[in-house]
Design a protein around this motif. Sequence first.
Motif, PDB file in Angstrom:
ATOM      1  N   LEU A  26     -21.752-115.055 -63.748  1.00 40.55           N
ATOM      2  CA  LEU A  26     -21.325-113.682 -63.435  1.00 40.55           C
ATOM      3  C   LEU A  26     -20.027-113.461 -64.197  1.00 40.55           C
ATOM      4  CD1 LEU A  26     -21.530-110.999 -61.758  1.00 40.55           C
ATOM      5  CD2 LEU A  26     -19.968-112.085 -60.137  1.00 40.55           C
ATOM      6  N   SER A  27     -20.016-112.491 -65.089  1.00 46.01           N
ATOM      7  CA  SER A  27     -18.817-112.200 -65.872  1.00 46.01           C
ATOM      8  C   SER A  27     -17.773-111.558 -64.961  1.00 46.01           C
ATOM      9  CB  SER A  27     -19.205-111.239 -67.002  1.00 46.01           C
ATOM     10  OG  SER A  27     -18.274-111.274 -68.041  1.00 46.01           O
ATOM     11  N   PRO A  28     -16.494-111.899 -65.135  1.00 42.66           N
ATOM     12  CA  PRO A  28     -15.469-111.337 -64.249  1.00 42.66           C
ATOM     13  C   PRO A  28     -15.459-109.806 -64.298  1.00 42.66           C
ATOM     14  CG  PRO A  28     -14.553-113.080 -65.626  1.00 42.66           C
ATOM     15  CD  PRO A  28     -15.925-112.803 -66.144  1.00 42.66           C
ATOM     16  N   MET A  29     -15.430-109.196 -63.134  1.00 37.99           N
ATOM     17  CA  MET A  29     -15.376-107.729 -63.092  1.00 37.99           C
ATOM     18  C   MET A  29     -14.458-107.253 -61.972  1.00 37.99           C
ATOM     19  SD  MET A  29     -19.209-106.455 -64.014  1.00 37.99           S
ATOM     20  CE  MET A  29     -20.020-107.750 -63.108  1.00 37.99           C
ATOM     21  N   GLY A  30     -13.356-106.591 -62.388  1.00 40.94           N
ATOM     22  CA  GLY A  30     -12.327-106.144 -61.442  1.00 40.94           C
ATOM     23  C   GLY A  30     -12.897-105.190 -60.402  1.00 40.94           C
ATOM     24  N   GLN A  31     -12.557-105.461 -59.147  1.00 43.75           N
ATOM     25  CA  GLN A  31     -13.056-104.649 -58.040  1.00 43.75           C
ATOM     26  C   GLN A  31     -11.957-103.805 -57.389  1.00 43.75           C
ATOM     27  OE1 GLN A  31     -16.607-104.810 -57.239  1.00 43.75           O
ATOM     28  NE2 GLN A  31     -16.296-105.606 -59.320  1.00 43.75           N
ATOM     29  N   GLU A  61     -13.414-111.686 -60.556  1.00 40.88           N
ATOM     30  CA  GLU A  61     -12.605-110.816 -61.406  1.00 40.88           C
ATOM     31  C   GLU A  61     -11.259-111.488 -61.700  1.00 40.88           C
ATOM     32  OE1 GLU A  61     -12.592-108.674 -57.658  1.00 40.88           O
ATOM     33  OE2 GLU A  61     -10.715-107.736 -58.311  1.00 40.88           O
ATOM     34  N   ALA A  62     -10.498-110.898 -62.611  1.00 43.67           N
ATOM     35  CA  ALA A  62      -9.158-111.386 -62.914  1.00 43.67           C
ATOM     36  C   ALA A  62      -8.339-111.461 -61.625  1.00 43.67           C
ATOM     37  CB  ALA A  62      -8.484-110.457 -63.907  1.00 43.67           C
ATOM     38  N   ALA A  63      -7.835-112.643 -61.314  1.00 41.24           N
ATOM     39  CA  ALA A  63      -6.995-112.822 -60.129  1.00 41.24           C
ATOM     40  C   ALA A  63      -5.570-113.038 -60.619  1.00 41.24           C
ATOM     41  CB  ALA A  63      -7.470-114.013 -59.301  1.00 41.24           C
ATOM     42  N   ILE A 104     -12.954-118.937 -60.803  1.00 40.48           N
ATOM     43  CA  ILE A 104     -11.945-117.883 -60.656  1.00 40.48           C
ATOM     44  C   ILE A 104     -11.293-117.630 -62.003  1.00 40.48           C
ATOM     45  CG2 ILE A 104     -10.113-119.538 -59.976  1.00 40.48           C
ATOM     46  CD1 ILE A 104      -9.031-117.304 -58.102  1.00 40.48           C
ATOM     47  N   GLN A 105     -11.084-116.365 -62.301  1.00 40.25           N
ATOM     48  CA  GLN A 105     -10.380-116.036 -63.544  1.00 40.25           C
ATOM     49  C   GLN A 105      -8.904-115.799 -63.221  1.00 40.25           C
ATOM     50  OE1 GLN A 105     -10.825-112.189 -65.649  1.00 40.25           O
ATOM     51  NE2 GLN A 105     -11.476-113.372 -67.425  1.00 40.25           N
ATOM     52  N   LEU A 106      -8.019-116.519 -63.888  1.00 38.89           N
ATOM     53  CA  LEU A 106      -6.576-116.373 -63.653  1.00 38.89           C
ATOM     54  C   LEU A 106      -5.973-115.456 -64.717  1.00 38.89           C
ATOM     55  CD1 LEU A 106      -5.390-120.030 -62.860  1.00 38.89           C
ATOM     56  CD2 LEU A 106      -6.357-118.299 -61.315  1.00 38.89           C
ATOM     57  N   ILE A 180      -9.153-119.035 -67.710  1.00 35.18           N
ATOM     58  CA  ILE A 180      -7.874-118.374 -67.995  1.00 35.18           C
ATOM     59  C   ILE A 180      -8.165-117.152 -68.853  1.00 35.18           C
ATOM     60  CG2 ILE A 180      -5.667-118.601 -69.187  1.00 35.18           C
ATOM     61  CD1 ILE A 180      -5.641-121.557 -68.410  1.00 35.18           C
ATOM     62  N   HIS A 181      -7.601-116.030 -68.449  1.00 35.17           N
ATOM     63  CA  HIS A 181      -7.852-114.771 -69.162  1.00 35.17           C
ATOM     64  C   HIS A 181      -6.846-114.630 -70.304  1.00 35.17           C
ATOM     65  CE1 HIS A 181      -9.393-110.899 -69.928  1.00 35.17           C
ATOM     66  NE2 HIS A 181      -9.269-110.325 -68.742  1.00 35.17           N
ATOM     67  N   ALA A 182      -7.342-114.816 -71.520  1.00 41.67           N
ATOM     68  CA  ALA A 182      -6.471-114.638 -72.699  1.00 41.67           C
ATOM     69  C   ALA A 182      -7.078-113.563 -73.597  1.00 41.67           C
ATOM     70  CB  ALA A 182      -6.306-115.957 -73.443  1.00 41.67           C
ATOM     71  N   VAL A 233     -11.448-120.733 -71.208  1.00 41.54           N
ATOM     72  CA  VAL A 233     -10.535-119.653 -71.597  1.00 41.54           C
ATOM     73  C   VAL A 233     -11.363-118.502 -72.149  1.00 41.54           C
ATOM     74  CG1 VAL A 233      -8.645-118.975 -73.136  1.00 41.54           C
ATOM     75  CG2 VAL A 233      -8.634-121.246 -72.082  1.00 41.54           C
ATOM     76  N   ARG A 234     -11.066-117.290 -71.676  1.00 37.57           N
ATOM     77  CA  ARG A 234     -11.709-116.108 -72.268  1.00 37.57           C
ATOM     78  C   ARG A 234     -10.788-115.559 -73.348  1.00 37.57           C
ATOM     79  NH1 ARG A 234     -14.902-110.836 -70.027  1.00 37.57           N
ATOM     80  NH2 ARG A 234     -16.465-112.422 -69.676  1.00 37.57           N
ATOM     81  N   VAL A 235     -11.321-115.415 -74.535  1.00 38.79           N
ATOM     82  CA  VAL A 235     -10.520-114.910 -75.652  1.00 38.79           C
ATOM     83  C   VAL A 235     -11.084-113.576 -76.135  1.00 38.79           C
ATOM     84  CG1 VAL A 235      -9.834-117.214 -76.453  1.00 38.79           C
ATOM     85  CG2 VAL A 235     -11.903-116.168 -77.399  1.00 38.79           C
ATOM     86  N   GLY A 304     -21.456-109.658 -73.365  1.00 36.20           N
ATOM     87  CA  GLY A 304     -21.463-108.313 -73.909  1.00 36.20           C
ATOM     88  C   GLY A 304     -22.854-107.780 -74.162  1.00 36.20           C
ATOM     89  N   LEU A 305     -23.276-106.843 -73.313  1.00 36.58           N
ATOM     90  CA  LEU A 305     -24.542-106.132 -73.494  1.00 36.58           C
ATOM     91  C   LEU A 305     -25.751-107.061 -73.580  1.00 36.58           C
ATOM     92  CD1 LEU A 305     -23.309-103.300 -75.884  1.00 36.58           C
ATOM     93  CD2 LEU A 305     -23.970-103.062 -73.490  1.00 36.58           C
ATOM     94  N   ILE A 306     -25.691-108.144 -72.851  1.00 32.98           N
ATOM     95  CA  ILE A 306     -26.875-109.004 -72.726  1.00 32.98           C
ATOM     96  C   ILE A 306     -27.596-108.520 -71.466  1.00 32.98           C
ATOM     97  CG2 ILE A 306     -27.733-111.366 -72.426  1.00 32.98           C
ATOM     98  CD1 ILE A 306     -24.967-112.276 -73.632  1.00 32.98           C
ATOM     99  N   LEU A 326     -23.012-112.380 -67.778  1.00 27.13           N
ATOM    100  CA  LEU A 326     -23.543-111.024 -67.603  1.00 27.13           C
ATOM    101  C   LEU A 326     -22.642-110.223 -66.676  1.00 27.13           C
ATOM    102  CD1 LEU A 326     -26.053-112.398 -68.858  1.00 27.13           C
ATOM    103  CD2 LEU A 326     -27.455-111.144 -67.208  1.00 27.13           C
ATOM    104  N   GLY A 327     -22.320-109.028 -67.096  1.00 24.72           N
ATOM    105  CA  GLY A 327     -21.516-108.149 -66.262  1.00 24.72           C
ATOM    106  C   GLY A 327     -22.380-107.044 -65.685  1.00 24.72           C
ATOM    107  N   ARG A 328     -22.482-105.968 -66.450  1.00 22.73           N
ATOM    108  CA  ARG A 328     -23.146-104.774 -65.916  1.00 22.73           C
ATOM    109  C   ARG A 328     -24.616-104.992 -65.584  1.00 22.73           C
ATOM    110  NH1 ARG A 328     -20.585-101.350 -70.648  1.00 22.73           N
ATOM    111  NH2 ARG A 328     -20.849-103.423 -71.545  1.00 22.73           N
ATOM    112  N   ALA A 329     -25.294-105.874 -66.314  1.00 20.07           N
ATOM    113  CA  ALA A 329     -26.708-106.113 -65.981  1.00 20.07           C
ATOM    114  C   ALA A 329     -26.827-106.670 -64.564  1.00 20.07           C
ATOM    115  CB  ALA A 329     -27.331-107.081 -66.988  1.00 20.07           C
TER     116      ALA A 329
END
Length: 359
Positions: A26-31, A61-63, A104-106, A180-182, A233-235, A304-306, A326-329
Amino acid sequence: MVGNSKPQLFTPFALRDLTIPNRVLLSPMGQHSADEGVPSDWHLMHLGQYAVSGVGCVITEAAAVSPSARISQGCLGIWGPEHAKGFARIRDFFDRYGSAKFGIQLNHCGRKGSVMKRWERSKPVSVEDGGWVVEGASTIGYPGRVAPVPFTPDRLKDLAADFANAARQAHDGGLDLIEIHAAHGYLLHSFLSPLSNNRGDRYGGSLENRMRFPLEVFEATRAAWPVGKPIGVRVSTTDWAAGGWTEEETLVLCAELKKRGCDYICASSGGTTPDQQIPVEPHYQIPFAERIRREVGIATAAVGLITEPQDAENIIAERKADFVALGRALLWDPRWVWHAAKALGAKTTFPHQYDDVFR
Ligand SMILES: Cc1cc2nc3c(=O)[nH]c(=O)nc-3n(C[C@H](O)[C@H](O)[C@H](O)COP(=O)(O)O)c2cc1C
């Protein structure tokens, strides 16, 4: 497409001691629904639904690693025992009913902070109205937002310690994995990009200097997190803008992260400037995950758009990435993994409450 008899999307993958049962994240998604950073009932429902629906690893989501690291007042946070307790409640739900691992995404949002919630159009919130002083990599503000106060080298030490503290709280909360959110123009990415970093000290200028703080954060987080638990790490692979962060620089960064024990890279892009020119189309970011994986020799997640099960299967089977995020899907169809298993002829997990029905 590769003609495997067993769908590769449904094979497990180990990162250190953590075996993720399949390749779907599950891709991080801010709530924007936390209470002083503490996860709410919304998070229990939102994250819990994916835990019982076959996702391999649910990543929050980003914490934020401190109150002023938040984007909005509703951001999830992980800076105190109350946050660890909130996550432990969700962990308990995962253990009792689910099959997913829990990541968890930091994040520190840097110059993009102190704004209203996304659905309130992210308007800046002043200190008088309950916001906070916006601190960032340098004096360059995000267009339309307040100019940040640059972090002094001493404050950067505090900040790396905040990430380490967040990792300890995350462990207490029962999390399995840290990302880690980079990316997306938040603090660590804004150190990397020349478009947001005009510092004259050892944290600005050359590539080595721009990478210094993100790497210090990685090291501090890694040291505070159990050795058997993975960190990715997310880049943002590129800023998609002239004079910005580039794909070539990302490869150097990923190699440095790998040396320091990074377990995977999630290859996203953009977020530094509204002038970005993104050629958005299905799978446009997948070549980034593929190239990082091949040239750096590190596990990657494509994002992204998968949306289609067969496409996700091909990404894994053709070794373009080790995971699909996957995020929106998954927002559209929280049972996407069940439907993908059916379409690809794979077995998946159902909660006991449902399994007789679907067997
Ligand atoms: C509502 C929403 C909130 C998001 N919040 C985050 C976030 O907290 N951290 C992050 O790295 N990406 C965030 N993203 C980006 C997604 O994780 C993902 O990279 C992006 O949506 C592209 O994937 P998709 O096409 O599968 O949705 C968010 C996306 C959406 C739609």
